[in-house]
Scaffold this active site. Sequence first.
Site, PDB file in Angstrom:
ATOM      1  N   GLY A 222      47.403  38.676  32.286  1.00 44.42           N
ATOM      2  CA  GLY A 222      46.963  39.918  32.912  1.00 44.42           C
ATOM      3  C   GLY A 222      45.850  40.633  32.181  1.00 44.42           C
ATOM      4  O   GLY A 222      44.935  40.003  31.633  1.00 44.42           O
ATOM      5  N   ASP A 249      36.112  37.920  38.472  1.00 49.14           N
ATOM      6  CA  ASP A 249      35.246  38.729  39.331  1.00 49.14           C
ATOM      7  C   ASP A 249      36.075  39.580  40.292  1.00 49.14           C
ATOM      8  O   ASP A 249      35.726  40.724  40.588  1.00 49.14           O
ATOM      9  CB  ASP A 249      34.300  37.824  40.117  1.00 49.14           C
ATOM     10  CG  ASP A 249      33.511  36.899  39.205  1.00 49.14           C
ATOM     11  OD1 ASP A 249      33.197  37.330  38.070  1.00 49.14           O
ATOM     12  OD2 ASP A 249      33.234  35.763  39.603  1.00 49.14           O
TER      13      ASP A 249
END
Length: 305
Positions: A222, A249
Amino acid sequence: MILTVTLNTALDLTYRVRSLRPHASHRVSEVVERPGGKGVNVARVLAALGREVTVTGFAGGGTGRLIREQLAGLPGLADALVPVSGATRRTIAIVDEVSGDTTQLNEPGPHIAPAEWGTFLDRYEELLPSASAVALCGSLPPGVPVGAYANLIRTARTAGVPVLLDTSGEALRRGVAARPDLIKPNADELAELTGSHEPLRATQDARRRGAHAVVASLGPEGLLAATPEGRWRATPPTRVHGNPTGAGDSAVVGLLSGLVEQLPWPDRLARAVALSAATVRAAAAGEFDCAAYEKLLARVSVTAV
């Protein structure tokens, strides 16, 4: 309108094979091509989420023409790419269907002439007044000054437009000194910037170097955020397997859209992690699985650290 800058655009090709083996011939079961480069991926996901977005940077040659043709069919996305004489690069992702792993091959970008760089700077300054935020993403092609992002950050700050920077190496080091609103390095890029391999310490050090806020990507574990409002870790509910191309992205999309909406940091981070994981699950680079995103968003864990 959100503005994304991709100085080293690419045509992303995704090949799927049963099992990738060195020194062997492979039968490709599927080929998918999409406009790519980090900022283009960001723009495409923003547009898919209903955001008005403008893409700028460079495009040239036959590959550049293909990218522009494919971008033209995307609702909500405006093409403000600057033509160049060199050919835009390609990136190739080879997905191993047995293991779920992906092998990435990245071509070099075209050489950007001084006149082409000057044309881009003019285009960038023209676009800024209409932008609610700007994302500066990816590598610098040959010919572009290594301090390019620092220059673009200062220009955006003068115009009162918040800036997210997602790059690496010397371009990141110089860019941080120009005081961007947010940077999103991965763990290796952050360690290279700060010299520290302890992520929490490294995020704090990156803030001292000039970044207003730092969100570090920890891959399957994460995100870790250090901001003026606090520090948080955001983790997906399960480990996700698939094609990681574009996952970072999509995390930028969550952070950037949350910045524009002025969401609390935990909500921005949850959105970023869910979008990133949903992108890993998608079949092609730069796509995201919308159904997976909705399910994951409610299950992302965000805790103060």
